[in-house]
Design an enzyme around this catalytic site. Sequence first.
Site, PDB file in Angstrom:
ATOM      1  N   TYR B 421      95.485   1.636 -50.506  1.00  0.00           N
ATOM      2  CA  TYR B 421      95.444   3.068 -50.151  1.00  0.00           C
ATOM      3  C   TYR B 421      96.506   3.890 -50.875  1.00  0.00           C
ATOM      4  O   TYR B 421      97.385   3.354 -51.510  1.00  0.00           O
ATOM      5  CB  TYR B 421      95.423   3.287 -48.639  1.00  0.00           C
ATOM      6  CG  TYR B 421      96.538   2.841 -47.742  1.00  0.00           C
ATOM      7  CD1 TYR B 421      97.836   2.617 -48.156  1.00  0.00           C
ATOM      8  CD2 TYR B 421      96.264   2.672 -46.370  1.00  0.00           C
ATOM      9  CE1 TYR B 421      98.824   2.251 -47.260  1.00  0.00           C
ATOM     10  CE2 TYR B 421      97.249   2.295 -45.471  1.00  0.00           C
ATOM     11  CZ  TYR B 421      98.533   2.097 -45.919  1.00  0.00           C
ATOM     12  OH  TYR B 421      99.502   1.736 -45.042  1.00  0.00           O
ATOM     13  N   GLU B 422      96.358   5.192 -50.803  1.00  0.00           N
ATOM     14  CA  GLU B 422      97.191   6.135 -51.582  1.00  0.00           C
ATOM     15  C   GLU B 422      97.099   5.874 -53.089  1.00  0.00           C
ATOM     16  O   GLU B 422      98.067   6.075 -53.819  1.00  0.00           O
ATOM     17  CB  GLU B 422      98.655   6.080 -51.139  1.00  0.00           C
ATOM     18  CG  GLU B 422      98.909   6.552 -49.730  1.00  0.00           C
ATOM     19  CD  GLU B 422      98.348   7.935 -49.473  1.00  0.00           C
ATOM     20  OE1 GLU B 422      98.292   8.740 -50.412  1.00  0.00           O
ATOM     21  OE2 GLU B 422      97.931   8.197 -48.336  1.00  0.00           O
ATOM     22  N   GLY B 423      95.934   5.466 -53.540  1.00  0.00           N
ATOM     23  CA  GLY B 423      95.768   5.127 -54.951  1.00  0.00           C
ATOM     24  C   GLY B 423      96.027   3.644 -55.125  1.00  0.00           C
ATOM     25  O   GLY B 423      97.143   3.174 -54.882  1.00  0.00           O
TER      26      GLY B 423
END
Lengths: 563, 563
Positions: B421-423
Amino acid sequence: MAYQAPVEQIAFILNRVVSFPDLSVTQRFAEATAETMAAILTEAGKLATEVIAPVNRAGDLTPARLENGKLRSSPGYAEAFRALAEGGWIGIAADPEYGGMGLPQALNMAVNEMLASACLALQLNPLLTQGQIEALEHHGSDELKALYLPKLISGEWSGTMNLTEPQAGSDVGALTTRAERAGDGSYRVTGQKIFITWGDSDVTENVCHLVLARLPDGGPGTRGISLFMVPKFIPDESGKPGVANDLRVVSLEHKLGIHGSPTCVMSFEGAKGWLVGEEHKGMAAMFTMMNAARLGVGVQGVAQAEAALQQAVAYAAERVQAGPILRHPDVRRMLAESRAEVFAARAICMACAVALDMSRATGLDEWAARAAFLTPIAKAHGTDVGIRVADTAVQVHGGMGYVEETGAAQYLRDVRITAIYEGTNGIQAMDLVGRKLADGGAAAMALLDEILDGAKAAQSAEPDLANQLWQAAETLRETTQELLDRDMPDRFAGAVPYLSAFARVLGAHYHLRAATGGGSKALARLYIARILPQFAADLAAARAGLADLEALDDAVLLGQMAG
Amino acid sequence: MAYQAPVEQIAFILNRVVSFPDLSVTQRFAEATAETMAAILTEAGKLATEVIAPVNRAGDLTPARLENGKLRSSPGYAEAFRALAEGGWIGIAADPEYGGMGLPQALNMAVNEMLASACLALQLNPLLTQGQIEALEHHGSDELKALYLPKLISGEWSGTMNLTEPQAGSDVGALTTRAERAGDGSYRVTGQKIFITWGDSDVTENVCHLVLARLPDGGPGTRGISLFMVPKFIPDESGKPGVANDLRVVSLEHKLGIHGSPTCVMSFEGAKGWLVGEEHKGMAAMFTMMNAARLGVGVQGVAQAEAALQQAVAYAAERVQAGPILRHPDVRRMLAESRAEVFAARAICMACAVALDMSRATGLDEWAARAAFLTPIAKAHGTDVGIRVADTAVQVHGGMGYVEETGAAQYLRDVRITAIYEGTNGIQAMDLVGRKLADGGAAAMALLDEILDGAKAAQSAEPDLANQLWQAAETLRETTQELLDRDMPDRFAGAVPYLSAFARVLGAHYHLRAATGGGSKALARLYIARILPQFAADLAAARAGLADLEALDDAVLLGQMAG
């Protein structure tokens, strides 16, 4: 995507990379022809894809459970197991005298890989049964063999391995389970065992426990341990399951993965048993079972890696983010490196199996030593690759990999156990730098010679790759020599990275053979450019020794101290 | 063992390794004295250990769930969250004008680490709220700030980030959620978002969604996207949660881990929203939130590694197999390498936070560039270490690590999401070799200069370590130069190993600083002997480029072809 058995890749490795064809030249394996191999791989692949793989998810969602002390296996497992047993797949390598097919372990392991790709939790059952068959073939009395082998080989009965106790995990010698002579040639076994895979089963009509226990006059440590066959139901005079033995499943573990495989706490309460091998020499017999199982577990790692990777490639081909992500350089890198690792790990396992077969077919010590040396590498590296590739496959799925419904996470959860059971990978590495170098490094050096010869032979066709392999093998030889001069604790401090380095060099060796034998040159270049170079860091760690580990304060380890 | 906040190690890193004391010399952070830091770390550590950690297991066993469309969070979460909010811990770094403490991000991240060690699933809620606070501080109108910031900072309301859509994961520009002007200055937002962390909450009285959507005149791709504040309940005139907005949680995901964190599919059905920043320039505002969150996620990796490692060390100290296994060379190796990795990853995150703070305190571009360069490294390497250490901690537990009751497996399951997550970590690495080298390598070279200076300064005290670091940094500089001459797809093919190499060299740099600044010399030697050398293999892979990846047949990737 449904798992597709990689029949061609496996056949290629057997034929071109690990000298399987040499087996059919021996008397023992004269029937292991290319045609037999192809037929068996194709048939087993079909079973794996069509019958076994479909129950994999159900096993995860509906774990095996105890109902009033009785085991209920996961939905569909009984039918899938029946198909597997009735196809004769348990006894591929077993003695034809008792119903086996007498084919090489290499072929058996290839089939095991497919079954373990399809459903690891279920495949554990026949894998342990195969180990028990081997132990009985080598150490069982004629009576035991006649009674148990046909049932185990046909899959009517299944086998388990009972080593671990709460206070005795990797330290088997600390076990406290007792055995007493009953006076009629049988024994009474009493004690508790934990982590017993498929310790009970409703997919077979009897469960045969091989149990390590200590007789009253058994000394301390591993030398005073004996091995007993303790069946769940005592066979009656016609050889059918008779009265229930004095043993029970106390509970099942709630595990990270392989939910379909019941992991049992077993209680033996004066259960009737029969000696396998000699009194006080049970560890030798158990080692037979364990060694077969260790290679089998390495193959499980490869198997789960293959299945996870196939799913990830299929996902990446379908998932569009400005074009299929399969074409994104970083996604392609993850998948290609994984494929190169799977190829190498599979070749190592198959080379180990062929060495085992050659040793049995020829009786030559060199082959036995080769097989013994490769076993811990096949187990630890195969399972490391299994975990690494399953982890990468989750990553390729992005957020969908973290959601259970895609199944990517199940591979990671399931395969994680393979680095732990049948001797943790740390134990494997200590076995490698300890027992397997106890010959003064002869087996290691013979293998390195083969690798160097391989590099020499590939010199004209692939000079760059051959040179890189050559240099890596030379450095590995030097480090091996260096380790031989050290004491055990110092060797142990570098055992895991040493094993890893050896595996990477071996992997490059098999890749180079493949590239010069009709296989994918791009895959070999990839492996040698991106995976092999890690051997140097591994060897640096292998040489680092014990000193700094011992110098480190426990409080620093715990995080309770500055720095 | 219960998690013990590693207050001394964190304070040591802040004080001696990453120049936190320089902050208190600036006007903005004059209050960030050593005493303030110590008091805050101690207090937060107490909260983490005594209040937050006790709910971690319950969240795993009893996931958040939907009951008639209403979210029910895991047992104990509401009370734990209250304690966290009422302690003022959400607003440590927030603007004092709206109730924050205005302290450095470095201190905030240190506190976040402790809370995330204690319970990752719960800590996600305040972490995302903090990101939203930052986004509003930088891009919100005065009206929005006055209305939302005090509530978010006090933890009465929580914040979410709504980017991902089913067809638009890493490719944000493909989103289809629409916004329309309502004519009264507000907007109507319609569309579906997935993977929305804490998309609903019963631990706060309102949930504030920052939603990316496209206005009718917004162009295609990321440039035509606007950002909207879309609250669950529309604040009434007194600023209290009023009527329900037209949005709902469609379903929750069933995930590998962080079961206590509800991951929502959200449906916005003409929901009322207010513009944040300018029309069509929503990505800039969202990037503010994402960058803060990225560093925060790197810290989560460190946090879970710390907690998992502490438990593994405690287990190894208690578990006896012919002596405590903590003394077995291979177990000690696993724990020591993990500790060395945690130290390095933590130092990198803290260095990134200090750079961010310095950039805000001084307004100097060099600090901003340093922070921007370190952010993807902190995120990807911190979470890689989190997963690696949690995995090793399972291994140290042996069979007990695979059984869920010990909690070792939960750390591994929970932390696994942080690399996604978050890239994803692949996206981070592409950001590093793409956007973060777009300055012609200036930020990279400035950091390498600092490392080389550090090696020079340590030359007399630790010549061997200093030399190894020097050579590694020089090689890294050469490879950086080489990458700068390549086109993007070719860089991307080596992005992940390049990031990993940079992180290892940085880690060695901070270890050397620690060793010459009163920290553990054994730990630094360990890192430089066993972890740093992997940089060379990473750089070999970073240089390998795209050619072989493209040469590889898709059928080989799938396993459906020989070789």
